[in-house]
Design a protein around this motif. Structure first.
Motif, PDB file in Angstrom:
ATOM      1  N   GLU A  24       0.833  -1.210   0.000  1.00 48.34           N
ATOM      2  CA  GLU A  24       0.000   0.000   0.000  1.00 48.34           C
ATOM      3  C   GLU A  24       0.863   1.254   0.000  1.00 48.34           C
ATOM      4  O   GLU A  24       0.612   2.202  -0.767  1.00 48.34           O
ATOM      5  CB  GLU A  24      -0.916   0.003   1.220  1.00 48.34           C
ATOM      6  CG  GLU A  24      -1.744   1.279   1.340  1.00 48.34           C
ATOM      7  CD  GLU A  24      -2.388   1.443   2.712  1.00 48.34           C
ATOM      8  OE1 GLU A  24      -2.875   2.559   2.996  1.00 48.34           O
ATOM      9  OE2 GLU A  24      -2.404   0.474   3.490  1.00 48.34           O
ATOM     10  N   ALA A  27       2.598   1.755  -3.370  1.00 53.00           N
ATOM     11  CA  ALA A  27       1.681   2.276  -4.388  1.00 53.00           C
ATOM     12  C   ALA A  27       1.397   3.753  -4.162  1.00 53.00           C
ATOM     13  O   ALA A  27       1.331   4.545  -5.127  1.00 53.00           O
ATOM     14  CB  ALA A  27       0.380   1.471  -4.365  1.00 53.00           C
ATOM     15  N   ARG A  28       1.264   4.131  -2.910  1.00 50.64           N
ATOM     16  CA  ARG A  28       1.020   5.546  -2.602  1.00 50.64           C
ATOM     17  C   ARG A  28       2.233   6.399  -2.988  1.00 50.64           C
ATOM     18  O   ARG A  28       2.087   7.510  -3.518  1.00 50.64           O
ATOM     19  CB  ARG A  28       0.710   5.688  -1.118  1.00 50.64           C
ATOM     20  CG  ARG A  28       0.319   7.089  -0.688  1.00 50.64           C
ATOM     21  CD  ARG A  28      -0.335   7.060   0.662  1.00 50.64           C
ATOM     22  NE  ARG A  28      -0.719   8.388   1.088  1.00 50.64           N
ATOM     23  CZ  ARG A  28      -1.496   8.644   2.127  1.00 50.64           C
ATOM     24  NH1 ARG A  28      -2.012   7.646   2.829  1.00 50.64           N
ATOM     25  NH2 ARG A  28      -1.793   9.878   2.463  1.00 50.64           N
ATOM     26  N   ARG A  30       4.395   5.686  -5.350  1.00 49.98           N
ATOM     27  CA  ARG A  30       4.442   5.753  -6.819  1.00 49.98           C
ATOM     28  C   ARG A  30       3.550   6.876  -7.339  1.00 49.98           C
ATOM     29  O   ARG A  30       3.940   7.644  -8.228  1.00 49.98           O
ATOM     30  CB  ARG A  30       4.010   4.408  -7.407  1.00 49.98           C
ATOM     31  CG  ARG A  30       3.975   4.377  -8.939  1.00 49.98           C
ATOM     32  CD  ARG A  30       3.360   3.070  -9.437  1.00 49.98           C
ATOM     33  NE  ARG A  30       3.245   3.063 -10.886  1.00 49.98           N
ATOM     34  CZ  ARG A  30       3.965   2.302 -11.705  1.00 49.98           C
ATOM     35  NH1 ARG A  30       4.880   1.471 -11.216  1.00 49.98           N
ATOM     36  NH2 ARG A  30       3.772   2.335 -13.005  1.00 49.98           N
ATOM     37  N   ARG A  31       2.341   6.999  -6.788  1.00 49.92           N
ATOM     38  CA  ARG A  31       1.435   8.066  -7.225  1.00 49.92           C
ATOM     39  C   ARG A  31       2.001   9.436  -6.885  1.00 49.92           C
ATOM     40  O   ARG A  31       1.876  10.384  -7.657  1.00 49.92           O
ATOM     41  CB  ARG A  31       0.061   7.875  -6.574  1.00 49.92           C
ATOM     42  CG  ARG A  31      -0.690   6.638  -7.051  1.00 49.92           C
ATOM     43  CD  ARG A  31      -2.138   6.653  -6.603  1.00 49.92           C
ATOM     44  NE  ARG A  31      -2.289   6.642  -5.151  1.00 49.92           N
ATOM     45  CZ  ARG A  31      -2.369   5.537  -4.422  1.00 49.92           C
ATOM     46  NH1 ARG A  31      -2.287   4.334  -5.010  1.00 49.92           N
ATOM     47  NH2 ARG A  31      -2.517   5.596  -3.111  1.00 49.92           N
ATOM     48  N   TYR A  32       2.636   9.540  -5.743  1.00 53.63           N
ATOM     49  CA  TYR A  32       3.194  10.816  -5.293  1.00 53.63           C
ATOM     50  C   TYR A  32       4.356  11.255  -6.177  1.00 53.63           C
ATOM     51  O   TYR A  32       4.499  12.431  -6.517  1.00 53.63           O
ATOM     52  CB  TYR A  32       3.648  10.680  -3.839  1.00 53.63           C
ATOM     53  CG  TYR A  32       4.284  11.913  -3.245  1.00 53.63           C
ATOM     54  CD1 TYR A  32       3.508  12.891  -2.635  1.00 53.63           C
ATOM     55  CD2 TYR A  32       5.667  12.088  -3.281  1.00 53.63           C
ATOM     56  CE1 TYR A  32       4.103  14.021  -2.076  1.00 53.63           C
ATOM     57  CE2 TYR A  32       6.260  13.205  -2.728  1.00 53.63           C
ATOM     58  CZ  TYR A  32       5.475  14.177  -2.127  1.00 53.63           C
ATOM     59  OH  TYR A  32       6.062  15.291  -1.589  1.00 53.63           O
ATOM     60  N   GLY A  34       5.234  10.174  -9.357  1.00 50.13           N
ATOM     61  CA  GLY A  34       5.048  10.255 -10.803  1.00 50.13           C
ATOM     62  C   GLY A  34       6.097   9.437 -11.538  1.00 50.13           C
ATOM     63  O   GLY A  34       6.699   8.508 -10.987  1.00 50.13           O
ATOM     64  N   SER A  35       6.367   9.801 -12.783  1.00 48.44           N
ATOM     65  CA  SER A  35       7.222   8.976 -13.636  1.00 48.44           C
ATOM     66  C   SER A  35       8.505   9.665 -14.090  1.00 48.44           C
ATOM     67  O   SER A  35       9.157   9.212 -15.017  1.00 48.44           O
ATOM     68  CB  SER A  35       6.432   8.523 -14.877  1.00 48.44           C
ATOM     69  OG  SER A  35       5.968   9.653 -15.597  1.00 48.44           O
ATOM     70  N   ARG A  57       8.284  -1.297  -8.410  1.00 50.50           N
ATOM     71  CA  ARG A  57       7.010  -0.753  -7.956  1.00 50.50           C
ATOM     72  C   ARG A  57       6.902   0.752  -8.193  1.00 50.50           C
ATOM     73  O   ARG A  57       5.861   1.341  -7.891  1.00 50.50           O
ATOM     74  CB  ARG A  57       6.810  -1.083  -6.472  1.00 50.50           C
ATOM     75  CG  ARG A  57       6.573  -2.571  -6.245  1.00 50.50           C
ATOM     76  CD  ARG A  57       6.738  -2.977  -4.782  1.00 50.50           C
ATOM     77  NE  ARG A  57       6.303  -4.345  -4.562  1.00 50.50           N
ATOM     78  CZ  ARG A  57       7.017  -5.432  -4.850  1.00 50.50           C
ATOM     79  NH1 ARG A  57       8.235  -5.304  -5.354  1.00 50.50           N
ATOM     80  NH2 ARG A  57       6.532  -6.632  -4.630  1.00 50.50           N
ATOM     81  N   LEU A  58       7.971   1.372  -8.688  1.00 50.90           N
ATOM     82  CA  LEU A  58       7.958   2.793  -9.009  1.00 50.90           C
ATOM     83  C   LEU A  58       8.029   2.977 -10.515  1.00 50.90           C
ATOM     84  O   LEU A  58       8.549   2.123 -11.234  1.00 50.90           O
ATOM     85  CB  LEU A  58       9.129   3.509  -8.331  1.00 50.90           C
ATOM     86  CG  LEU A  58       9.191   3.441  -6.807  1.00 50.90           C
ATOM     87  CD1 LEU A  58      10.418   4.185  -6.294  1.00 50.90           C
ATOM     88  CD2 LEU A  58       7.922   4.007  -6.170  1.00 50.90           C
ATOM     89  N   ALA A  59       7.531   4.105 -10.980  1.00 50.38           N
ATOM     90  CA  ALA A  59       7.519   4.380 -12.420  1.00 50.38           C
ATOM     91  C   ALA A  59       8.787   5.115 -12.845  1.00 50.38           C
ATOM     92  O   ALA A  59       9.420   5.809 -12.037  1.00 50.38           O
ATOM     93  CB  ALA A  59       6.289   5.218 -12.773  1.00 50.38           C
TER      94      ALA A  59
END
Length: 255
Positions: A24, A27-28, A30-32, A34-35, A57-59
């Motif tokens: 969890e 994933a949070r 990763r959203r924070y 970005g890429s 798990r990271l972009a």
């Protein structure tokens, strides 16, 4: 910070660590983030297990800087680089970390580190990483549950936790101390327990030996009782009859 670990121990625990860390929070994060291309500094990173777990798990492309005092472990970190990331090794004393050591970082990570620090050392790390997002995984909380239970379990747990707090180390208090030392940041804590059973017989036996030895070092009177206890537990583990939950916590810090 004086703890040292062997490559064999790190290799043995890596699968259990990977299963325990909070998906969890990853994933949070990763959203924070970005890429964008990201520089990630891994404190006390040893053989690079945190990068092997988190990088997929990271972009986006990632450059990992693994900080550790052990040159042999750092060689392993560089050699075990997954696709999509580059790894740089730096010999660093984490207890004396400075902002210059993490200059250019977009993220700071650590795994199984915080409980090995004193309050002053933790404050030094937090000052050096001020304003950066951090994922600080697998800090012990002091809670252990063995099934089937044994009357000696509670005494060993208490003695082990006292050993973790020896000489001013934070031990099981580390996550709370880190969150308290980060006013203004968003701190999210999630459980990340080891769940060990017959499928982890080697790790379980090594963990049990270390747990008992540290407890006896802290409370020498236990030594007269732990021989039969440890034998029983090892027989149970070999027969697949012992399961152990070793509680940890993951801390995500978002500035």
């Amino acid at each position: 910070m004086s703890a040292t670990v062997s490559p064999q121990w790190l290799e043995l625990r890596e699968p259990a660590d990977a299963a325990a860390r909070s998906e969890e929070l990853a994933a949070r994060l990763r959203r924070y983030l970005g890429s964008d291309c990201l520089a990630i500094h891994d404190l006390g990173g040893g053989s690079g297990a945190m990068g092997r777990w988190l990088a997929p798990r990271l972009a986006g492309p990632q450059h990992w800087v693994v900080h550790d005092r052990d040159a042999g472990l750092l060689e392993r970190a560089v050699a075990g680089t997954p696709e999509g990331m580059t790894v740089e090794a730096r010999r660093t004393d984490i207890a004396r970390l400075t902002p210059a050591d993490v200059a250019g970082a977009g993220l700071v990570t650590a795994s199984a580190l915080l409980d090995l620090l004193s309050a002053d050392e933790l404050a030094t790390v937090l000052r050096a990483c001020a304003g950066l997002p951090m994922l600080l995984a697998l800090t012990v909380t002091g809670r252990v549950a063995l099934t089937p239970p044994d009357p000696l379990d509670a005494r060993l747990e208490a003695a082990f936790n006292a050993h973790q707090r020896r000489d001013g180390l934070l031990g099981p208090d580390a996550v709370a101390a880190a969150a308290a030392g980060l006013p203004g940041a968003e701190c999210v804590v999630r459980p990340s327990p080891w769940r060990l059973d017959g499928a982890h017989a080697g790790l379980l036996a090594e963990w049990l030996g270390g747990w008992v030895a540290a407890a006896c070092e802290q409370e020498p009177a236990l030594a007269a009782e732990v021989g039969p206890y440890q034998h029983r537990r090892l027989v149970q583990a070999a027969a697949g009859e012992l399961s152990v939950t070793v509680d940890h916590a993951d801390l995500l810090v978002l500035p």
